[in-house]
Every structure is written in structure tokens, then in C-alpha cells.
Design a protein around this motif. Structure first.
Motif, mmCIF file in Angstrom:
data_model
loop_
_atom_site.group_PDB
_atom_site.id
_atom_site.type_symbol
_atom_site.label_atom_id
_atom_site.label_comp_id
_atom_site.label_asym_id
_atom_site.label_seq_id
_atom_site.Cartn_x
_atom_site.Cartn_y
_atom_site.Cartn_z
ATOM 1 N N LYS A 46 0.846 -1.194 0.000
ATOM 2 C CA LYS A 46 0.000 0.000 0.000
ATOM 3 C C LYS A 46 0.880 1.242 0.000
ATOM 4 O O LYS A 46 1.754 1.396 0.853
ATOM 5 C CB LYS A 46 -0.932 0.005 1.207
ATOM 6 C CG LYS A 46 -1.891 1.160 1.191
ATOM 7 C CD LYS A 46 -2.960 1.020 2.240
ATOM 8 C CE LYS A 46 -3.773 2.289 2.236
ATOM 9 N NZ LYS A 46 -5.130 2.189 2.346
ATOM 10 N N ILE A 47 0.641 2.109 -0.977
ATOM 11 C CA ILE A 47 1.356 3.378 -1.080
ATOM 12 C C ILE A 47 0.296 4.465 -1.233
ATOM 13 O O ILE A 47 -0.364 4.548 -2.278
ATOM 14 C CB ILE A 47 2.333 3.395 -2.274
ATOM 15 C CG1 ILE A 47 3.356 2.270 -2.138
ATOM 16 C CG2 ILE A 47 3.017 4.758 -2.377
ATOM 17 C CD1 ILE A 47 4.261 2.104 -3.330
ATOM 18 N N GLY A 48 0.112 5.247 -0.202
ATOM 19 C CA GLY A 48 -0.969 6.228 -0.205
ATOM 20 C C GLY A 48 -2.302 5.515 -0.268
ATOM 21 O O GLY A 48 -2.568 4.608 0.507
ATOM 22 N N GLN A 49 -3.141 5.906 -1.207
ATOM 23 C CA GLN A 49 -4.445 5.265 -1.386
ATOM 24 C C GLN A 49 -4.371 4.024 -2.263
ATOM 25 O O GLN A 49 -5.314 3.245 -2.325
ATOM 26 C CB GLN A 49 -5.431 6.260 -2.018
ATOM 27 C CG GLN A 49 -5.755 7.440 -1.142
ATOM 28 C CD GLN A 49 -6.580 7.038 0.073
ATOM 29 O OE1 GLN A 49 -7.250 6.006 0.092
ATOM 30 N NE2 GLN A 49 -6.539 7.849 1.103
ATOM 31 N N ASP A 50 -3.264 3.857 -2.965
ATOM 32 C CA ASP A 50 -3.141 2.762 -3.929
ATOM 33 C C ASP A 50 -2.540 1.509 -3.313
ATOM 34 O O ASP A 50 -1.662 1.580 -2.457
ATOM 35 C CB ASP A 50 -2.273 3.184 -5.119
ATOM 36 C CG ASP A 50 -2.909 4.297 -5.928
ATOM 37 O OD1 ASP A 50 -4.153 4.361 -5.977
ATOM 38 O OD2 ASP A 50 -2.161 5.101 -6.517
ATOM 39 N N ILE A 51 -3.023 0.360 -3.795
ATOM 40 C CA ILE A 51 -2.501 -0.939 -3.382
ATOM 41 C C ILE A 51 -1.948 -1.612 -4.630
ATOM 42 O O ILE A 51 -2.643 -1.724 -5.644
ATOM 43 C CB ILE A 51 -3.602 -1.818 -2.749
ATOM 44 C CG1 ILE A 51 -4.282 -1.069 -1.601
ATOM 45 C CG2 ILE A 51 -3.007 -3.134 -2.255
ATOM 46 C CD1 ILE A 51 -5.567 -1.713 -1.128
ATOM 47 N N TYR A 52 -0.690 -2.046 -4.558
ATOM 48 C CA TYR A 52 -0.003 -2.654 -5.699
ATOM 49 C C TYR A 52 0.090 -4.165 -5.516
ATOM 50 O O TYR A 52 0.468 -4.639 -4.435
ATOM 51 C CB TYR A 52 1.406 -2.072 -5.843
ATOM 52 C CG TYR A 52 1.404 -0.625 -6.267
ATOM 53 C CD1 TYR A 52 1.654 -0.289 -7.595
ATOM 54 C CD2 TYR A 52 1.136 0.387 -5.367
ATOM 55 C CE1 TYR A 52 1.649 1.035 -7.999
ATOM 56 C CE2 TYR A 52 1.124 1.715 -5.765
ATOM 57 C CZ TYR A 52 1.385 2.031 -7.066
ATOM 58 O OH TYR A 52 1.368 3.339 -7.481
ATOM 59 N N PHE A 53 -0.248 -4.880 -6.581
ATOM 60 C CA PHE A 53 -0.180 -6.334 -6.603
ATOM 61 C C PHE A 53 0.656 -6.745 -7.813
ATOM 62 O O PHE A 53 0.565 -6.126 -8.873
ATOM 63 C CB PHE A 53 -1.574 -6.950 -6.772
ATOM 64 C CG PHE A 53 -2.575 -6.513 -5.745
ATOM 65 C CD1 PHE A 53 -2.719 -7.215 -4.566
ATOM 66 C CD2 PHE A 53 -3.363 -5.399 -5.962
ATOM 67 C CE1 PHE A 53 -3.646 -6.822 -3.613
ATOM 68 C CE2 PHE A 53 -4.301 -5.005 -5.023
ATOM 69 C CZ PHE A 53 -4.442 -5.715 -3.844
ATOM 70 N N TYR A 54 1.448 -7.792 -7.654
ATOM 71 C CA TYR A 54 2.220 -8.359 -8.765
ATOM 72 C C TYR A 54 1.852 -9.829 -8.850
ATOM 73 O O TYR A 54 2.107 -10.587 -7.917
ATOM 74 C CB TYR A 54 3.719 -8.152 -8.539
ATOM 75 C CG TYR A 54 4.067 -6.689 -8.503
ATOM 76 C CD1 TYR A 54 4.331 -5.997 -9.673
ATOM 77 C CD2 TYR A 54 4.093 -5.985 -7.299
ATOM 78 C CE1 TYR A 54 4.620 -4.637 -9.653
ATOM 79 C CE2 TYR A 54 4.379 -4.634 -7.269
ATOM 80 C CZ TYR A 54 4.635 -3.966 -8.445
ATOM 81 O OH TYR A 54 4.916 -2.622 -8.430
ATOM 82 N N ILE A 55 1.240 -10.203 -9.964
ATOM 83 C CA ILE A 55 0.711 -11.556 -10.138
ATOM 84 C C ILE A 55 1.406 -12.221 -11.320
ATOM 85 O O ILE A 55 1.426 -11.668 -12.427
ATOM 86 C CB ILE A 55 -0.815 -11.500 -10.361
ATOM 87 C CG1 ILE A 55 -1.489 -10.749 -9.211
ATOM 88 C CG2 ILE A 55 -1.371 -12.902 -10.513
ATOM 89 C CD1 ILE A 55 -2.940 -10.382 -9.486
ATOM 90 N N ARG A 56 1.944 -13.418 -11.092
ATOM 91 C CA ARG A 56 2.666 -14.156 -12.128
ATOM 92 C C ARG A 56 1.797 -15.264 -12.707
ATOM 93 O O ARG A 56 1.095 -15.972 -11.988
ATOM 94 C CB ARG A 56 3.936 -14.771 -11.560
ATOM 95 C CG ARG A 56 4.736 -15.566 -12.603
ATOM 96 C CD ARG A 56 6.005 -16.127 -12.049
ATOM 97 N NE ARG A 56 6.873 -15.048 -11.608
ATOM 98 C CZ ARG A 56 7.500 -15.041 -10.429
ATOM 99 N NH1 ARG A 56 7.427 -16.052 -9.624
ATOM 100 N NH2 ARG A 56 8.257 -14.026 -10.096
#
Length: 59
Positions: A46-56
Motif C-alpha cells: 500500500k502506497i498512499g491510497q493505492d494498493i499494488y499487486f504483482y501476479i505471475r
């Protein structure tokens, strides 16, 4: 989930970055990805309001 549609078009080994701003996605995106046979590369970040996902793609 649009990410699942994108993952279906990708090749094995490719990684999709998903950026979401819905708090529920912190749980639902990883659950759905794994349920459909994909691999979460890292824990959601989570960075600020955004949530980052990395899917392989593994299948």
C-alpha cells in the motif's frame, strides 16, 4: 475482476502489475488470483491510497 481477463492473455512467467484503490482488494485480489491458479509474487503493498499487486502467470 479485469485482472483475471488480462492474465488469461499472458504467457507463463509474465507478471501483471495491478493497482487498486479499494480497501477490499487487499484481500480479494490475492485470493482470486491464487484461486484461479496464478501466483502472487510479493505481498500487496500500500502506497498512499493505492494498493499494488504483482501476479505471475504459472499455468
Amino acid at each position: 475482476m479485469y485482472a483475471l481477463d488480462a492474465l488469461k492473455t499472458m504467457k507463463i512467467g509474465e507478471v501483471l502489475q495491478v493497482i487498486a484503490d479499494c480497501p477490499q482488494s487487499f484481500r480479494s485480489v490475492p485470493e482470486e488470483a491464487v484461486k484461479h491458479g496464478y501466483e502472487l509474487v510479493t505481498k500487496p503493498e500500500k502506497i498512499g491510497q493505492d494498493i499494488y499487486f504483482y501476479i505471475r502467470v504459472v499455468i
